[in-house]
Design a protein around this motif. Structure first.
Motif, short mmCIF file in Angstrom:
data_model
loop_
_atom_site.label_atom_id
_atom_site.label_comp_id
_atom_site.label_asym_id
_atom_site.label_seq_id
_atom_site.Cartn_x
_atom_site.Cartn_y
_atom_site.Cartn_z
N UNK A 1 0.85 -1.19 0.00
CA UNK A 1 0.00 0.00 0.00
C UNK A 1 0.88 1.24 0.00
N UNK A 2 0.56 2.19 -0.87
CA UNK A 2 1.31 3.44 -0.92
C UNK A 2 0.36 4.58 -1.27
N UNK A 3 0.82 5.80 -1.04
CA UNK A 3 0.01 6.98 -1.28
C UNK A 3 0.50 7.70 -2.54
N UNK A 4 -0.27 7.67 -3.62
CA UNK A 4 0.17 8.34 -4.86
C UNK A 4 0.30 9.85 -4.67
N UNK A 5 1.08 10.47 -5.53
CA UNK A 5 1.24 11.91 -5.47
C UNK A 5 -0.10 12.61 -5.68
N UNK A 6 -0.35 13.63 -4.88
CA UNK A 6 -1.59 14.39 -4.96
C UNK A 6 -2.66 13.91 -4.02
N UNK A 7 -2.44 12.76 -3.36
CA UNK A 7 -3.48 12.19 -2.50
C UNK A 7 -3.40 12.66 -1.06
N UNK A 8 -2.33 13.36 -0.70
CA UNK A 8 -2.20 13.83 0.67
C UNK A 8 -3.29 14.84 1.00
#
Length: 326
Positions: free
Chosen positions: A92-99
């Motif tokens: 699981x990771x957080x794509x750019x722009x999802x913060x």
């Protein structure tokens, strides 16, 4: 241990640079590793860091019994496993722009909420014996007051004590950096708050974006060494009463800041593993060189619980309750 069956397999590449703990085996000069400047290094793009095929798997033909290991502990399992059409559980990771905009479709694509339904199965009835011990000691006068020294991860472990019925034995002591753990802070916790056991971990802030730069390995090691030396010096005449447990550092998932290039948060698994190596090093050295330190200072390794669930934090930083409570 592993039961017989088919397991999906995923291998990911985090960095091209070789500065992980295993690189010490190939580099005789530890000082070069300690001073390695990872500030400007970038992780591999988490969208494209998988080096195994999407359908990679391994087959375990017979159960791999952990009883033969010197220190068996347990494993994470799903309560129910689908018998047909199982779905791979990729990291699981957080794509750019999802913060700041977590409702985008690309953010949902990396959702791994199935991780939160896992339960931990202890080996050899360890868990049952542990829970019986907890129940026996909840009202015992011999159960120590425990100070959880650190920031939010330590605070969450204190909350776990409360959920176990041990809230009256838990105190959270705020410390963000190794330099925060002063003789005054420890003595106040002992005298005023009644703590005779300390569980210490201060690594999330030193490796994070909060101050704009991380502690490199040499600075973090110096800080950990100072913490254990401070504790031994302060409590030397109370060695029968006080125990210091330097807790292993929790990994966190690859978030937007850790997965960006350049990085603005350096809490990658590689750096966290390096920090853990240095916490163990500081503990080992004080135990070898000091009789009081050998009795008082200990390394509390929770990695067998935390590391398999390293990417499960719902908020990308703090562990879910099913992990914290173990």
């Amino acid at each position: 241990w592993l039961s017989a069956g088919t397991y999906f397999l995923e291998v990911i590449a985090l960095f091209c640079e070789d500065f992980g703990v295993n690189s010490l085996k190939r580099n005789e000069n530890e000082s070069d590793w300690l001073s390695f400047d990872f500030k400007q290094k970038c992780m591999e793009d988490p969208n494209h860091n998988r080096i195994t095929g999407e359908d990679s798997y391994v087959v375990i033909e017979a159960e791999q019994n952990a009883a033969s290991r010197s220190n068996p502990k347990g494993r994470w399992i799903l309560p129910t496993v689908p018998e047909s059409n199982p779905v791979p559980l990729y990291h699981r990771y957080q794509p750019q722009g999802c913060l700041r905009n977590p409702n985008q479709a690309i953010c949902d694509a990396t959702d791994r909420t199935a991780l939160w339904s896992h339960s931990f199965e202890w080996e050899r009835n360890i868990g049952e014996r542990w829970r019986k011990t907890i129940n026996m000691t909840i009202n015992s006068q011999n159960f120590p007051k425990v100070c959880f020294v650190g920031k939010s991860h330590s605070r969450e472990l204190g909350f776990a004590f409360e959920r176990l019925g041990l809230g009256k034995h838990a105190v959270h002591v705020l410390a963000k950096y190794p330099e925060d753990i002063t003789p005054s802070l420890l003595n106040h916790s002992y005298v005023e708050r009644g703590c005779t056991a300390f569980i210490i971990a201060v690594a999330q802030w030193p490796a994070s974006s909060f101050q704009g730069f991380p502690y490199l390995f040499d600075r973090f090691y110096a800080g950990m060494k100072h913490v254990v030396e401070t504790a031994v010096k302060l409590f030397a005449d109370r060695e029968d009463d006080v125990r210091i447990y330097m807790r292993s550092i929790h990994e966190i998932p690859i978030g937007e800041r850790t997965g960006s290039c350049p990085m603005s948060d350096w809490r990658s698994p590689v750096v966290m593993h390096g920090y853990n190596h240095l916490v163990k090093k500081a503990v080992r050295e004080i135990r070898e060189q000091d009789e009081v330190g050998n009795k008082m200072i200990h390394f509390l390794d929770t990695s067998f619980i935390i590391s398999p669930m390293w990417d499960s934090a719902p908020d990308w930083v703090h562990l879910p309750l099913n992990v914290t409570d173990e």
